[in-house]
Design a protein around this motif. Structure first.
Motif, PDB file in Angstrom:
ATOM      1  N   VAL A 211      62.547  36.083  42.397  1.00 45.25           N
ATOM      2  CA  VAL A 211      63.196  34.798  42.122  1.00 45.25           C
ATOM      3  C   VAL A 211      62.155  33.682  42.125  1.00 45.25           C
ATOM      4  CG1 VAL A 211      64.875  33.116  42.967  1.00 45.25           C
ATOM      5  CG2 VAL A 211      65.400  35.569  43.071  1.00 45.25           C
ATOM      6  N   GLU A 212      61.247  33.706  43.090  1.00 43.47           N
ATOM      7  CA  GLU A 212      60.186  32.699  43.159  1.00 43.47           C
ATOM      8  C   GLU A 212      59.271  32.781  41.942  1.00 43.47           C
ATOM      9  OE1 GLU A 212      56.257  31.786  45.949  1.00 43.47           O
ATOM     10  OE2 GLU A 212      58.059  32.679  46.866  1.00 43.47           O
ATOM     11  N   ALA A 213      58.999  34.005  41.469  1.00 47.55           N
ATOM     12  CA  ALA A 213      58.078  34.187  40.351  1.00 47.55           C
ATOM     13  C   ALA A 213      58.599  33.543  39.065  1.00 47.55           C
ATOM     14  CB  ALA A 213      57.827  35.674  40.126  1.00 47.55           C
ATOM     15  N   LYS A 214      59.918  33.527  38.892  1.00 46.22           N
ATOM     16  CA  LYS A 214      60.486  32.970  37.666  1.00 46.22           C
ATOM     17  C   LYS A 214      60.273  31.460  37.568  1.00 46.22           C
ATOM     18  CE  LYS A 214      64.073  36.525  37.255  1.00 46.22           C
ATOM     19  NZ  LYS A 214      65.542  36.812  37.286  1.00 46.22           N
ATOM     20  N   ALA A 215      60.091  30.795  38.706  1.00 46.60           N
ATOM     21  CA  ALA A 215      59.946  29.340  38.704  1.00 46.60           C
ATOM     22  C   ALA A 215      58.500  28.881  38.845  1.00 46.60           C
ATOM     23  CB  ALA A 215      60.784  28.746  39.845  1.00 46.60           C
ATOM     24  N   ASP A 216      57.563  29.812  38.964  1.00 45.90           N
ATOM     25  CA  ASP A 216      56.162  29.443  39.192  1.00 45.90           C
ATOM     26  C   ASP A 216      55.281  30.135  38.153  1.00 45.90           C
ATOM     27  OD1 ASP A 216      53.637  28.855  40.107  1.00 45.90           O
ATOM     28  OD2 ASP A 216      54.076  29.286  42.213  1.00 45.90           O
ATOM     29  N   PRO A 217      54.657  29.396  37.245  1.00 45.76           N
ATOM     30  CA  PRO A 217      53.832  30.008  36.194  1.00 45.76           C
ATOM     31  C   PRO A 217      52.601  30.731  36.724  1.00 45.76           C
ATOM     32  CG  PRO A 217      53.595  27.611  36.181  1.00 45.76           C
ATOM     33  CD  PRO A 217      54.711  27.927  37.123  1.00 45.76           C
ATOM     34  N   ARG A 218      52.179  30.462  37.969  1.00 44.43           N
ATOM     35  CA  ARG A 218      51.002  31.139  38.514  1.00 44.43           C
ATOM     36  C   ARG A 218      51.232  32.635  38.694  1.00 44.43           C
ATOM     37  NH1 ARG A 218      49.931  27.306  43.608  1.00 44.43           N
ATOM     38  NH2 ARG A 218      52.214  27.510  43.629  1.00 44.43           N
ATOM     39  N   TRP A 219      52.503  33.032  38.780  1.00 46.18           N
ATOM     40  CA  TRP A 219      52.816  34.456  38.899  1.00 46.18           C
ATOM     41  C   TRP A 219      52.587  35.208  37.589  1.00 46.18           C
ATOM     42  CZ3 TRP A 219      54.942  37.308  43.112  1.00 46.18           C
ATOM     43  CH2 TRP A 219      55.108  36.575  44.287  1.00 46.18           C
ATOM     44  N   GLU A 220      52.389  34.485  36.502  1.00 50.78           N
ATOM     45  CA  GLU A 220      52.215  35.113  35.189  1.00 50.78           C
ATOM     46  C   GLU A 220      50.742  35.292  34.811  1.00 50.78           C
ATOM     47  OE1 GLU A 220      54.757  36.287  33.495  1.00 50.78           O
ATOM     48  OE2 GLU A 220      56.113  35.563  35.080  1.00 50.78           O
ATOM     49  N   VAL A 221      49.828  34.844  35.649  1.00 49.39           N
ATOM     50  CA  VAL A 221      48.398  34.945  35.349  1.00 49.39           C
ATOM     51  C   VAL A 221      47.913  36.354  35.686  1.00 49.39           C
ATOM     52  CG1 VAL A 221      46.102  34.033  35.861  1.00 49.39           C
ATOM     53  CG2 VAL A 221      48.085  32.504  35.836  1.00 49.39           C
ATOM     54  N   PRO A 222      47.220  37.044  34.773  1.00 49.01           N
ATOM     55  CA  PRO A 222      46.672  38.374  35.105  1.00 49.01           C
ATOM     56  C   PRO A 222      45.807  38.298  36.361  1.00 49.01           C
ATOM     57  CG  PRO A 222      46.476  37.960  32.753  1.00 49.01           C
ATOM     58  CD  PRO A 222      46.940  36.670  33.374  1.00 49.01           C
ATOM     59  N   LEU A 223      45.924  39.288  37.212  1.00 51.22           N
ATOM     60  CA  LEU A 223      45.256  39.251  38.506  1.00 51.22           C
ATOM     61  C   LEU A 223      43.750  39.455  38.407  1.00 51.22           C
ATOM     62  CD1 LEU A 223      47.925  41.198  40.552  1.00 51.22           C
ATOM     63  CD2 LEU A 223      47.252  38.830  40.898  1.00 51.22           C
ATOM     64  N   CYS A 224      43.276  40.095  37.358  1.00 52.73           N
ATOM     65  CA  CYS A 224      41.844  40.301  37.175  1.00 52.73           C
ATOM     66  C   CYS A 224      41.434  39.770  35.815  1.00 52.73           C
ATOM     67  CB  CYS A 224      41.479  41.786  37.283  1.00 52.73           C
ATOM     68  SG  CYS A 224      41.599  42.443  38.953  1.00 52.73           S
ATOM     69  N   TYR A 225      40.163  39.554  35.634  1.00 52.21           N
ATOM     70  CA  TYR A 225      39.669  39.147  34.334  1.00 52.21           C
ATOM     71  C   TYR A 225      39.913  40.255  33.322  1.00 52.21           C
ATOM     72  CZ  TYR A 225      37.235  35.199  36.427  1.00 52.21           C
ATOM     73  OH  TYR A 225      36.948  34.031  37.080  1.00 52.21           O
ATOM     74  N   GLY A 226      40.319  39.855  32.139  1.00 54.52           N
ATOM     75  CA  GLY A 226      40.474  40.815  31.057  1.00 54.52           C
ATOM     76  C   GLY A 226      39.258  40.796  30.159  1.00 54.52           C
ATOM     77  N   TRP A 227      39.314  41.556  29.104  1.00 54.54           N
ATOM     78  CA  TRP A 227      38.201  41.613  28.150  1.00 54.54           C
ATOM     79  C   TRP A 227      38.354  40.472  27.152  1.00 54.54           C
ATOM     80  CZ3 TRP A 227      34.264  44.997  28.962  1.00 54.54           C
ATOM     81  CH2 TRP A 227      34.503  46.008  29.879  1.00 54.54           C
ATOM     82  N   THR A 228      38.298  39.242  27.704  1.00 52.08           N
ATOM     83  CA  THR A 228      38.475  38.056  26.872  1.00 52.08           C
ATOM     84  C   THR A 228      37.420  37.040  27.265  1.00 52.08           C
ATOM     85  OG1 THR A 228      40.040  37.177  28.482  1.00 52.08           O
ATOM     86  CG2 THR A 228      40.965  38.427  26.647  1.00 52.08           C
ATOM     87  N   VAL A 229      37.502  35.847  26.686  1.00 48.96           N
ATOM     88  CA  VAL A 229      36.480  34.839  26.954  1.00 48.96           C
ATOM     89  C   VAL A 229      36.506  34.350  28.391  1.00 48.96           C
ATOM     90  CG1 VAL A 229      36.364  34.030  24.583  1.00 48.96           C
ATOM     91  CG2 VAL A 229      38.073  33.066  26.122  1.00 48.96           C
ATOM     92  N   ASP A 230      37.646  34.512  29.104  1.00 49.38           N
ATOM     93  CA  ASP A 230      37.674  34.056  30.489  1.00 49.38           C
ATOM     94  C   ASP A 230      37.077  35.091  31.422  1.00 49.38           C
ATOM     95  OD1 ASP A 230      39.675  35.980  30.418  1.00 49.38           O
ATOM     96  OD2 ASP A 230      40.857  34.973  31.961  1.00 49.38           O
ATOM     97  N   GLY A 231      36.710  36.248  30.908  1.00 48.85           N
ATOM     98  CA  GLY A 231      36.145  37.308  31.739  1.00 48.85           C
ATOM     99  C   GLY A 231      34.644  37.276  31.766  1.00 48.85           C
ATOM    100  N   ARG A 232      34.058  36.125  31.985  1.00 47.62           N
ATOM    101  CA  ARG A 232      32.608  36.002  31.965  1.00 47.62           C
ATOM    102  C   ARG A 232      32.024  36.708  33.185  1.00 47.62           C
ATOM    103  NH1 ARG A 232      31.354  29.827  31.046  1.00 47.62           N
ATOM    104  NH2 ARG A 232      29.456  30.625  30.109  1.00 47.62           N
ATOM    105  N   THR A 233      30.892  37.359  33.010  1.00 48.11           N
ATOM    106  CA  THR A 233      30.287  38.145  34.077  1.00 48.11           C
ATOM    107  C   THR A 233      28.850  37.717  34.265  1.00 48.11           C
ATOM    108  OG1 THR A 233      29.550  39.833  32.526  1.00 48.11           O
ATOM    109  CG2 THR A 233      31.756  40.077  33.421  1.00 48.11           C
ATOM    110  N   THR A 234      28.042  38.597  34.757  1.00 47.65           N
ATOM    111  CA  THR A 234      26.654  38.269  35.051  1.00 47.65           C
ATOM    112  C   THR A 234      25.831  38.069  33.798  1.00 47.65           C
ATOM    113  OG1 THR A 234      26.250  40.626  35.195  1.00 47.65           O
ATOM    114  CG2 THR A 234      26.649  39.453  37.238  1.00 47.65           C
ATOM    115  N   GLU A 235      26.411  38.244  32.629  1.00 41.71           N
ATOM    116  CA  GLU A 235      25.703  37.883  31.409  1.00 41.71           C
ATOM    117  C   GLU A 235      25.452  36.375  31.373  1.00 41.71           C
ATOM    118  OE1 GLU A 235      27.629  41.215  28.463  1.00 41.71           O
ATOM    119  OE2 GLU A 235      28.798  39.500  29.087  1.00 41.71           O
ATOM    120  N   ASP A 236      26.164  35.630  32.253  1.00 37.27           N
ATOM    121  CA  ASP A 236      25.968  34.184  32.329  1.00 37.27           C
ATOM    122  C   ASP A 236      24.757  33.802  33.168  1.00 37.27           C
ATOM    123  OD1 ASP A 236      29.521  33.653  32.606  1.00 37.27           O
ATOM    124  OD2 ASP A 236      28.264  33.747  30.835  1.00 37.27           O
TER     125      ASP A 236
END
Length: 653
Positions: free
Chosen positions: A284-309
């Motif tokens: 019930v809490e998850a439906k009202a809070d968008p933070r529950w919809e964020v993937p828990l780990c970095y995916g293979w996308t631009v937000d998944g920056r690693t030590t290549e930085d």
């Protein structure tokens, strides 16, 4: 050579009216095959009657009496072969899908999706516990996520218990140590524990294991990790780092529920019904809070920056870079397919005449000889000049020399953060996709591995600043000594090896906690060396052994990976009957081979069962009661007999 189940059960054959297609997997008490009958699939679990039959009858008894939602169903059972039965075969429904942990790796779920998976699993446990049934081996690999609808399905009741089920001796139920509750560990370590006394496993133990599963799904690491002796101490202390501290994407409410599951009794969640109510509130809490919809780990996308930085920070603020890396999480989800690049067309030759390979070699030979000669002279001259150079002076005041002080959450005394993850994570000097997986490939003869260790006085990491004296020497001729060493090493590798004088390996103590693990947890007998009595043993085939042949195999110094052929049984009579299983068939043994003057010695320090349970052990390879394997005359490579015994010992001789 001992015949294994895979040697007998082959794809295409019919067993009890079921046509075998392929092997699906193996656990501590049986091996599972995909089979077909009347156009439908099913899973056949083969349980060896003589060695682990008692556990099979327990599972059959539990599954025959009950059917539960989100629990794999028993369809039938029979003994096989009909003439002289060796196996109890359980016919289970086939659940196409992946394990719960694999699902997390593939889909990179958000916090809401975790709760949606755990809620039906908790309801299943509620029904199981209501019938006084306990699973006793709850872990991520014993939960399958159905391919069709994503529903979690609990499997493998081989270690299960219920009133009236056949009893099996043992202080603790077989399970991975990471999932054991503080109460179970305290019982195991109790000094006044009587021989034959068994731990009273309860619903609270089951919920603790479910808390470990939730922790792994949320953070991608176990709440506690390390060698067995350290791991037991951490479990007893019962103070895991909160999931939301390890991973800022974990909602605080979910983190608190996880810690409530991992708390010491009686502060732990008392039963599955209470857990279901808590999970329903979180949804019930998850439906009202968008933070529950964020993937828990970095995916293979631009937000998944690693030590290549690293280049954008190293040299400017290395401490900030290290702090940034520590906060990184392993990547989950399916990586994007690499782009398809069409090969460039070959360029036409400049002239109509293309010299042959022989002509090109003949033309290049004088140049190659001259280059090699100049290189040798240059190395020698560089070494002489290097000896005449004064030692590097200490930096003058104001000269920039960066000393990297480690942040508080990073300590070289603790397990490295990239070593404690469930899924392989790259260390900070390379991106996670730089290397292959952690599972060692099978090879006929393992290649020797060079290991590097820090000196005992090393307490922190240092990085030389650009422009420092050491950095200039690296770029110039100041590192001539290092260059000479590299040149000598290269020359030694290219030259023909000379005669080697082999020495017997020096005695060595067992790994920390290994003897206690083998004797108290696995129940192994180490024997009595003074009276010439050897302890419990198993059998292994060396890499390179050909099926049906006892031809000698070549071996080398270095790491070795072996697989148990048959069960490592303990407490058997002189004829090998009775007893119980300490390590099941197919357990992977890892250690080191040491080649002596006349024998090859194997020192085993780790055992990993087919179910993934890992034990620190102390074992040696034996041949007909003698330590080590006799080197057979060949005149070339070192060769030994391809079959060996592996025995539990209290020290490496």
């Amino acid at each position: 050579m001992k015949t294994t189940l895979e040697d007998v059960v082959q794809p295409g054959m019919v067993v009890g009216g079921y046509r075998i297609e392929k092997k699906l997997g193996a656990g501590g008490f049986g091996k599972v095959f995909l089979a077909w009958r009347d156009g439908g699939p099913c899973a056949l679990k083969f349980i060896h009657l003589e060695s682990v039959g008692e556990w099979g009858w327990r599972e059959l008894f539990i599954m025959l009496r009950h059917e539960f939602p989100n629990v794999v169903k028993l369809l039938s059972h029979f003994k096989w072969p009909e003439e002289k039965p060796e196996y109890l075969v359980l016919v289970m429904e086939y659940v196409p899908g992946v394990t719960l942990y694999q699902w997390a790796r593939d889909s990179n779920p958000c916090a809401r999706e975790l709760v949606e998976k755990l809620l039906p699993l908790s309801r299943a446990l509620k029904g199981v516990h209501a019938r006084e049934v306990l699973h006793r081996d709850l872990k991520g690999d014993n939960v399958l996520v159905c391919e069709a609808d994503g529903a979690p399905v609990l499997v493998d009741f081989g270690a299960g218990a219920m009133p009236g089920a056949p009893r099996v001796t043992g202080a603790l139920a077989p399970a991975n140590l990471r999932y054991r509750s503080p109460e179970a560990v305290a019982f195991f370590l109790r000094e006044d524990r009587k021989r034959g006394e068994s731990y009273d496993y309860s619903v609270r133990d089951e919920l603790y294991a479910l808390g470990v599963i939730l922790y792994v799904l949320a953070t991608d690491v176990y709440p506690f990790n390390g060698p067995d002796d350290e791991l037991m101490g951490e479990i007893l202390d019962g103070d895991p780092k909160p999931p939301h501290v390890r991973n800022s994407r974990v909602p605080r409410a979910l983190s608190e529920l996880c810690l409530h599951l991992l708390a010491k009794a009686p502060a732990r969640v008392p039963d599955a019904e209470t857990l279901c109510v808590a999970l329903e509130k979180l949804l019930v809490e998850a439906k009202a809070d968008p933070r529950w919809e964020v993937p828990l780990c970095y995916g293979w996308t631009v937000d998944g920056r690693t030590t290549e930085d690293a280049p954008e920070l190293v040299g400017h603020d290395p401490e900030a870079w290290l702090r940034k890396w520590i906060r990184q999480k392993p990547k989950r989800g399916r990586p994007p397919a690499p782009p398809v690049v069409a090969p460039a067309p070959p360029e036409p030759p400049a002239t109509s005449t293309v010299p042959t390979l022989r002509t090109r070699v003949r033309r290049a030979a004088p140049v190659l000889v001259a280059v090699v000669g100049l290189a040798v002279v240059g190395v020698g001259l560089g070494y002489v000049l290097g000896q005449r150079q004064p030692p590097p002076s200490s930096p003058t005041p104001g000269q920039p020399v960066l000393t990297l002080s480690l942040p508080g959450e990073f300590s070289l005394d603790d397990p490295a953060p990239w070593a404690t993850h469930v899924h392989e994570v790259a260390p900070p000097w390379k991106p996670p996709e730089a290397d292959a997986g952690a599972t060692p490939p099978k090879a006929d003869t393992p290649a020797p591995v060079t290991t590097m260790t820090l000196s005992s006085g090393t307490t922190r990491m240092k990085k030389k600043a650009p422009g420092s004296q050491e950095e200039k020497e690296k770029k110039g001729n100041g590192s001539t000594g290092a260059n000479v060493l590299l040149a000598v090493a290269a020359a030694a590798n290219m030259a023909c090896p000379g005669a080697q004088v082999r020495k017997e390996p020096a005695p060595q103590a067992c790994p920390a906690g290994a003897v206690e693990t083998m004797t108290r947890q696995l129940g192994m007998d180490l024997g009595d060396r003074d009276r010439g009595i050897l302890g419990d043993r198993g059998s292994v085939d060396l890499p390179g052994k050909k099926k049906g042949s006892n031809e000698s195999v070549p071996v080398k110094d270095g790491p070795i990976s072996l697989e148990l052929k048959g069960h490592f049984a303990v407490g058997t009579d002189p004829m090998g009957r009775g007893g119980r299983i300490a390590l099941p068939d197919g357990t992977r043994l890892s250690g080191q081979l040491c080649i002596g003057e006349k024998r090859v010695y194997g020192r085993i320090t780790q055992a990993v069962t087919p179910a993934g349970d890992t034990f620190t052990v102390c074992m040696e390879l034996y041949d007909h009661g003698d330590r080590g394997l006799e080197i057979e005359p060949d005149g070339g490579a070192v060769k030994v007999h391809p079959i060996a015994d592996v025995r539990a010992v209290d020290r490496f001789e």
